[in-house]
Write a protein that holds these residues in place. Sequence first.
Motif, mmCIF file in Angstrom:
data_model
loop_
_atom_site.group_PDB
_atom_site.id
_atom_site.type_symbol
_atom_site.label_atom_id
_atom_site.label_comp_id
_atom_site.label_asym_id
_atom_site.label_seq_id
_atom_site.Cartn_x
_atom_site.Cartn_y
_atom_site.Cartn_z
ATOM 1 N N GLU A 71 22.491 72.375 -2.970
ATOM 2 C CA GLU A 71 22.853 71.986 -1.603
ATOM 3 C C GLU A 71 23.767 73.042 -1.002
ATOM 4 O O GLU A 71 24.571 73.660 -1.697
ATOM 5 C CB GLU A 71 23.558 70.627 -1.594
ATOM 6 N N GLU A 72 23.606 73.258 0.306
ATOM 7 C CA GLU A 72 24.523 74.111 1.065
ATOM 8 C C GLU A 72 25.246 73.249 2.079
ATOM 9 O O GLU A 72 24.622 72.458 2.801
ATOM 10 C CB GLU A 72 23.773 75.234 1.783
ATOM 11 N N LEU A 73 26.568 73.401 2.133
ATOM 12 C CA LEU A 73 27.385 72.629 3.076
ATOM 13 C C LEU A 73 28.119 73.585 3.999
ATOM 14 O O LEU A 73 28.692 74.583 3.539
ATOM 15 C CB LEU A 73 28.407 71.770 2.316
ATOM 16 N N ARG A 74 28.102 73.287 5.281
ATOM 17 C CA ARG A 74 28.854 74.060 6.272
ATOM 18 C C ARG A 74 30.061 73.242 6.716
ATOM 19 O O ARG A 74 29.923 72.088 7.107
ATOM 20 C CB ARG A 74 27.974 74.420 7.470
ATOM 21 N N PRO A 129 33.739 72.648 8.980
ATOM 22 C CA PRO A 129 34.386 71.463 8.402
ATOM 23 C C PRO A 129 33.563 70.172 8.437
ATOM 24 O O PRO A 129 33.987 69.155 7.889
ATOM 25 C CB PRO A 129 35.620 71.301 9.285
ATOM 26 N N ASP A 130 32.398 70.185 9.083
ATOM 27 C CA ASP A 130 31.708 68.926 9.328
ATOM 28 C C ASP A 130 30.686 68.532 8.275
ATOM 29 O O ASP A 130 30.290 67.366 8.202
ATOM 30 C CB ASP A 130 31.001 68.994 10.695
ATOM 31 N N GLY A 131 30.239 69.479 7.463
ATOM 32 C CA GLY A 131 29.183 69.179 6.509
ATOM 33 C C GLY A 131 29.580 68.122 5.488
ATOM 34 O O GLY A 131 30.687 68.160 4.938
ATOM 35 N N GLN A 132 28.679 67.184 5.252
ATOM 36 C CA GLN A 132 28.921 66.117 4.284
ATOM 37 C C GLN A 132 27.897 66.207 3.158
ATOM 38 O O GLN A 132 26.701 66.419 3.414
ATOM 39 C CB GLN A 132 28.808 64.746 4.957
ATOM 40 N N PRO A 133 28.321 66.062 1.915
ATOM 41 C CA PRO A 133 27.372 66.157 0.802
ATOM 42 C C PRO A 133 26.388 64.997 0.806
ATOM 43 O O PRO A 133 26.769 63.852 1.032
ATOM 44 C CB PRO A 133 28.287 66.112 -0.429
ATOM 45 N N THR A 134 25.133 65.317 0.535
ATOM 46 C CA THR A 134 24.111 64.280 0.446
ATOM 47 C C THR A 134 23.501 64.201 -0.946
ATOM 48 O O THR A 134 23.049 63.136 -1.351
ATOM 49 C CB THR A 134 22.989 64.531 1.475
ATOM 50 N N HIS A 135 23.481 65.318 -1.663
ATOM 51 C CA HIS A 135 22.950 65.307 -3.024
ATOM 52 C C HIS A 135 23.911 64.525 -3.926
ATOM 53 O O HIS A 135 25.138 64.655 -3.804
ATOM 54 C CB HIS A 135 22.811 66.741 -3.530
ATOM 55 N N PRO A 136 23.403 63.688 -4.822
ATOM 56 C CA PRO A 136 24.293 62.896 -5.686
ATOM 57 C C PRO A 136 25.296 63.741 -6.462
ATOM 58 O O PRO A 136 26.452 63.339 -6.634
ATOM 59 C CB PRO A 136 23.317 62.181 -6.640
ATOM 60 N N TYR A 137 24.871 64.896 -6.941
ATOM 61 C CA TYR A 137 25.783 65.769 -7.693
ATOM 62 C C TYR A 137 26.893 66.285 -6.784
ATOM 63 O O TYR A 137 28.072 66.312 -7.164
ATOM 64 C CB TYR A 137 24.982 66.923 -8.282
ATOM 65 N N SER A 138 26.552 66.691 -5.557
ATOM 66 C CA SER A 138 27.561 67.161 -4.604
ATOM 67 C C SER A 138 28.544 66.058 -4.268
ATOM 68 O O SER A 138 29.760 66.289 -4.191
ATOM 69 C CB SER A 138 26.885 67.655 -3.320
ATOM 70 N N ARG A 139 28.029 64.853 -4.082
ATOM 71 C CA ARG A 139 28.906 63.726 -3.760
ATOM 72 C C ARG A 139 29.843 63.418 -4.914
ATOM 73 O O ARG A 139 31.010 63.058 -4.717
ATOM 74 C CB ARG A 139 28.069 62.500 -3.409
ATOM 75 N N MET A 140 29.377 63.563 -6.126
ATOM 76 C CA MET A 140 30.227 63.340 -7.291
ATOM 77 C C MET A 140 31.350 64.369 -7.346
ATOM 78 O O MET A 140 32.501 64.045 -7.657
ATOM 79 C CB MET A 140 29.388 63.391 -8.560
ATOM 80 N N LEU A 141 31.051 65.644 -7.020
ATOM 81 C CA LEU A 141 32.079 66.675 -7.011
ATOM 82 C C LEU A 141 33.128 66.395 -5.941
ATOM 83 O O LEU A 141 34.324 66.612 -6.157
ATOM 84 C CB LEU A 141 31.453 68.047 -6.758
ATOM 85 N N PHE A 142 32.671 65.904 -4.790
ATOM 86 C CA PHE A 142 33.604 65.631 -3.707
ATOM 87 C C PHE A 142 34.430 64.379 -3.964
ATOM 88 O O PHE A 142 35.603 64.300 -3.612
ATOM 89 C CB PHE A 142 32.836 65.480 -2.392
ATOM 90 N N MET A 155 26.196 74.318 -7.038
ATOM 91 C CA MET A 155 25.327 74.786 -8.103
ATOM 92 C C MET A 155 25.250 73.782 -9.246
ATOM 93 O O MET A 155 26.242 73.165 -9.629
ATOM 94 C CB MET A 155 25.801 76.143 -8.629
ATOM 95 N N LEU A 156 24.037 73.644 -9.766
ATOM 96 C CA LEU A 156 23.777 72.763 -10.905
ATOM 97 C C LEU A 156 22.699 73.413 -11.759
ATOM 98 O O LEU A 156 21.620 73.750 -11.254
ATOM 99 C CB LEU A 156 23.307 71.385 -10.426
ATOM 100 N N GLU A 157 22.999 73.635 -13.035
ATOM 101 C CA GLU A 157 22.055 74.207 -13.993
ATOM 102 C C GLU A 157 21.416 75.492 -13.464
ATOM 103 O O GLU A 157 20.210 75.717 -13.577
ATOM 104 C CB GLU A 157 20.984 73.179 -14.367
ATOM 105 N N GLY A 158 22.250 76.333 -12.862
ATOM 106 C CA GLY A 158 21.801 77.644 -12.426
ATOM 107 C C GLY A 158 21.158 77.700 -11.061
ATOM 108 O O GLY A 158 20.832 78.782 -10.565
ATOM 109 N N ARG A 159 20.959 76.552 -10.424
ATOM 110 C CA ARG A 159 20.318 76.504 -9.110
ATOM 111 C C ARG A 159 21.308 76.055 -8.035
ATOM 112 O O ARG A 159 22.273 75.344 -8.323
ATOM 113 C CB ARG A 159 19.148 75.518 -9.117
ATOM 114 N N VAL A 160 21.038 76.456 -6.803
ATOM 115 C CA VAL A 160 21.763 75.909 -5.653
ATOM 116 C C VAL A 160 21.038 74.647 -5.212
ATOM 117 O O VAL A 160 19.865 74.699 -4.813
ATOM 118 C CB VAL A 160 21.814 76.923 -4.494
#
Length: 267
Positions: free
Chosen positions: A235-238, A240-253, A228-233
């Motif tokens: 990216e969804e990750l599943r 154990p294999d899902g890898q973040p692609t959104h820059p914000y998701s990658r920063m969290l990981f 979640m970022l600024e009230g919106r979803v």
Amino acid sequence: MSDAPIVDFKAVSKTFVLPGAWPWSPKREVHAVRDVSFQVAPGEVLALVGQSGSGKTTVSRCVLGLESITSGEIVLEGQRWDTLSERERRTKRVKYQYVPQDALSALDPQQTSLEHVVESLTVLGGVSREEAHKRGAEMLESLGLGHRLNALPREMSGGEQRRVTLARVFVLQPSLVVADEPTSGLDPDRQESVLEDLIQNLPKGAGCILVTHDMAQARAWCHRALVMLEGRVVEELRFPDGQPTHPYSRMLFDPWGEHDLAQSTAI
């Protein structure tokens, strides 16, 4: 086990209207949740991941009816939840339980760990005090607190305090558990231990929503994560294999990595 979702969160938005700095100042709107949709299946652990202010805690509170929604629908186990009055919800709340972020403030300073669990069973579960004492002691024992039945909150460590809040919830055998940053303030070893106790003691078939800012925790303990970022979803990750692609998701990981966040803040 039914395939029907425990939670069906449909296009929900939540806007807070805040007063201005002065009585004559105009009010302002804060769009905390913006058109968020998801489901939680029986036995599924879903993470809501994001930094402070992303909207994840507001979503979790809306699920339980602790915050009203501005638009959308919330259905719990096939029943519309957001349109019920609090009086209508009261008898059903035993099935939908909340694990708070601040365990110490959620505990009565004058009650022992066993008294906290007994109170949950007698008040919410309608169980006799004799049966509540038996079941409460068994639950605390299963969480490693068998030797701390008579300890007061101030006499317990942070991890022990959190296990008492878990015991109060699990002894009721809920079908949904919403845990809001349950490891906040603990050192890494205790965080893992508390999360293990949380996930492994979920009642069979129960769904769980874990609110966290830690992507590694989400990957280790959850089936899916909504970032979640600024009230919106965003990216969804599943797992154990899902890898973040959104820059914000990658920063969290990988908070120490170099990512271009310009596009994430523009969403």
